[in-house]
Motif scaffolding. Structure first.
Motif, PDB file in Angstrom:
ATOM      1  N   ASP A  77     -38.245 -27.850 -21.991  1.00  0.00           N
ATOM      2  CA  ASP A  77     -37.671 -26.727 -22.755  1.00  0.00           C
ATOM      3  C   ASP A  77     -37.114 -27.236 -24.077  1.00  0.00           C
ATOM      4  O   ASP A  77     -37.315 -26.626 -25.138  1.00  0.00           O
ATOM      5  CB  ASP A  77     -36.514 -26.063 -21.987  1.00  0.00           C
ATOM      6  CG  ASP A  77     -36.956 -25.356 -20.725  1.00  0.00           C
ATOM      7  OD1 ASP A  77     -38.141 -24.993 -20.627  1.00  0.00           O
ATOM      8  OD2 ASP A  77     -36.104 -25.172 -19.827  1.00  0.00           O
ATOM      9  N   GLY A 106     -35.919 -19.877 -17.905  1.00  0.00           N
ATOM     10  CA  GLY A 106     -35.388 -21.115 -18.485  1.00  0.00           C
ATOM     11  C   GLY A 106     -33.918 -21.317 -18.108  1.00  0.00           C
ATOM     12  O   GLY A 106     -33.470 -22.445 -17.864  1.00  0.00           O
ATOM     13  N   HIS A 108     -44.749 -22.857 -20.934  1.00  0.00           N
ATOM     14  CA  HIS A 108     -44.611 -22.671 -22.382  1.00  0.00           C
ATOM     15  C   HIS A 108     -45.970 -22.579 -23.072  1.00  0.00           C
ATOM     16  O   HIS A 108     -46.123 -21.849 -24.061  1.00  0.00           O
ATOM     17  CB  HIS A 108     -43.757 -23.784 -22.979  1.00  0.00           C
ATOM     18  CG  HIS A 108     -42.323 -23.692 -22.547  1.00  0.00           C
ATOM     19  ND1 HIS A 108     -41.626 -22.496 -22.543  1.00  0.00           N
ATOM     20  CD2 HIS A 108     -41.460 -24.621 -22.089  1.00  0.00           C
ATOM     21  CE1 HIS A 108     -40.392 -22.706 -22.113  1.00  0.00           C
ATOM     22  NE2 HIS A 108     -40.271 -23.985 -21.826  1.00  0.00           N
TER      23      HIS A 108
END
Ligand code: F6P
Length: 512
Positions: free
Chosen positions: A290, A102, A462
């Motif tokens: 994110d 990330g 994710h």
């Protein structure tokens, strides 16, 4: 109640829930389609925008199941696990490492994000310099890597270079020499660069292919073959030892896993093919996801909601596979990419405490492109005995410039398949009847551009992580790939005993 007992309790609750048909769920809740659909819109300023609609209403997730899955997420301390991920704490316990992919796109803690920015700036300088001709004329790049060092670049280049490719990139992964020969045949050695992409810089396939590529350059009178090589790696010392000049080694942190590395210097061939601006747009699209993933809770969190559906089908309905069909040629390589992401991450049999996981973990991910797949594998989806949850992914904007009839037909077919899988159809002739009640999720993206591709990939990262948390497993190691590598080395050495079948096969193949 201990947390293990609470988790068992929730699974029992889920198993005991009634399993109404999808059509009954719609009848009981007229708002189901809107309640279980979510549209995400992100304005990325100069880098574009992302628009994505995800419709989970044709899955069997009922109110009660969603409540139970939210309780499961809480019992599994999902929010803490998510913070651990973004805060750069150790989430890969078996290897004692955080997972900082990330940070490569700006999400995480200051030092990791700053490192990511610096590495990206360094990559950008090299990309811009190559475009400006500093390394002479560069028309082709042979990108050599395998697994996570190849699948992301291959997907992104295939998706994003339909209109324009600034440098002609060939991704070569297989150790089968035919793959490399094919790239050689398409490239002029005098104007070709070689990218050697390997996190470890030790992978047999990559190092063998890299050595052959250097030989090809020198056999074709390129005066300084090593001077034509760029290394993309988390092991820069080894790349330098191997002969790549430091100025052309683009490092990335050890804490970025191979199958999560597209955002790091492993994305170099993408940046070379599409330019730094589009590469940054891809990172920004991923970063937007994110932000969503980090902020939203429960069913409002799209990757977590997708993981609820995945868990329901894998563990309650015991589905062994899940299928992904991209109704867009630009996403033809998405199923291949997702296979590694999901199966290498969650294809595990023990939890973080080393205890066996009850039931299936990752389903087998497979898929293809629509409409092709309709004429090949959809028979089984509609009438076969397996229950296969399906993801459909389509772009509202067309990728082609032909008569709009093409794109309309593509979209109509995509939507028709989801409707048909759910509705089914009775017929007097059993061979002609469809059971229906077969689940699907549909993702409609506004367009398949760099930012949206980044968002789509980050969404799946994710989703994979959320699945792992719900099962209590570590998605960031991959010890299962090691044994085969060791035995290949043993066969190479010619030492040691093998089972009778392998011994005979080695003799037949001329390996003994
Ligand atoms: O063998 C599996 C694997 O380790 C993957 O996880 C990885 O993406 C691939 O090999 C390539 O590894 P490397 O980038 O170190 O060459």
């Amino acid at each position: 109640m201990t947390s293990n007992a609470a988790i068992t309790d929730i699974w029992n609750r889920l198993r005991d829930l009634p399993t109404p048909r999808l059509t009954d769920l719609f009848d009981a809740d007229p708002d189901r389609a809107s309640r279980l659909s979510q549209r995400l819109d992100f304005d990325l300023g100069e880098l574009g925008q992302v628009g994505l609609l995800a419709d989970f209403s044709k899955t069997h997730l009922s109110h009660e199941a969603l409540d139970a899955f939210e309780a499961l997420a809480e019992a599994r301390k999902f929010e803490k696990a998510r913070e651990d991920l973004f805060e750069g704490r150790v989430v890969n316990a078996t290897e004692g490492r955080p997972a900082t992919h990330g940070a490569m796109r700006g999400s995480g803690t200051a030092p990791a994000v700053e490192e990511g920015e610096a590495l990206l700036a360094r990559m950008g300088m090299l990309v811009d310099a190559i475009h400006a001709g500093t390394l002479g004329e560069v028309k082709h790049l042979i990108h050599i890597g395998i697994g996570g060092s190849a699948l992301g670049p291959a997907l992104a280049i295939d998706a994003l270079t339909r209109d324009l490719e600034l440098v002609d990139v060939h991704v070569v992964s297989n150790i089968d020499g035919l793959a490399l020969e094919q790239a050689f045949a398409a490239c002029d050695p005098a104007t070709t660069l070689i990218a050697v992409a390997s996190k470890t810089f030790t992978t047999t396939e990559t190092m063998t292919n890299a050595a052959s590529a250097l030989r090809w350059l020198s056999d074709n009178d390129v005066s300084d073959p090593s001077g034509r090589v760029v290394a993309l790696t988390a092991n820069p010392e080894r790349a330098v030892e191997w002969g790549v000049d430091e100025t052309r080694v683009l490092p990335f942190p050890e804490s970025v896993g191979g199958r999560y590395s597209l955002w790091s210097s492993i994305g170099f061939p993408v940046a070379l093919a599409v330019g730094m601006e589009d590469f940054r747009a891809m990172l920004a699209g991923a970063q937007a996801i994110d932000t969503h993933f980090r902020a939203e809770t429960g069913r409002e969190n799209l990757p977590l909601l997708a993981a609820f559906a995945d868990q329901y089908y894998a563990r309650i309905r015991e589905c062994q596979t899940r299928a992904v069909f991209a109704y867009d040629e630009r996403l033809a390589l998405l199923p291949d990419y997702l296979q590694q992401l999901e199966m290498e991450s969650n294809g595990k049999r023990v939890d973080v405490a080393g205890q066996p996981v009850e039931g299936h973990t990752a389903p087998i991910t497979w898929g293809g492109v629509g409409t092709d797949a309709q004429h090949a594998v959809f028979q089984l989806l509609h009438q076969g005995t397996h229950l296969v949850p399906v993801d459909f992914i389509a772009s509202i904007a067309p990728g082609d410039e032909l008569d709009l009839a093409h794109h309309k037909a593509l979209l109509m077919n995509c939507l028709a398949q989801g409707a048909a899988l759910m509705a089914g159809q009775d017929a007097d002739d059993p061979a002609k009847s469809y059971p229906g009640d077969r689940p699907s999720t549909t993702f409609l993206i506004d367009d398949c551009d760099a930012a949206t591709l980044g968002a789509l990939i980050a969404f799946h990262e994710h989703r994979t992580f959320a699945n792992a948390v719900l099962m209590g497993i570590n998605p960031f190691d991959q010890f299962g790939v090691e044994l085969g590598k060791q035995i290949a080395k043993k066969i190479e050495s010619g030492e040691g005993d093998f089972d009778p079948s392998t011994t005979r096969l080695m003799q037949a193949a001329g390996l003994r």
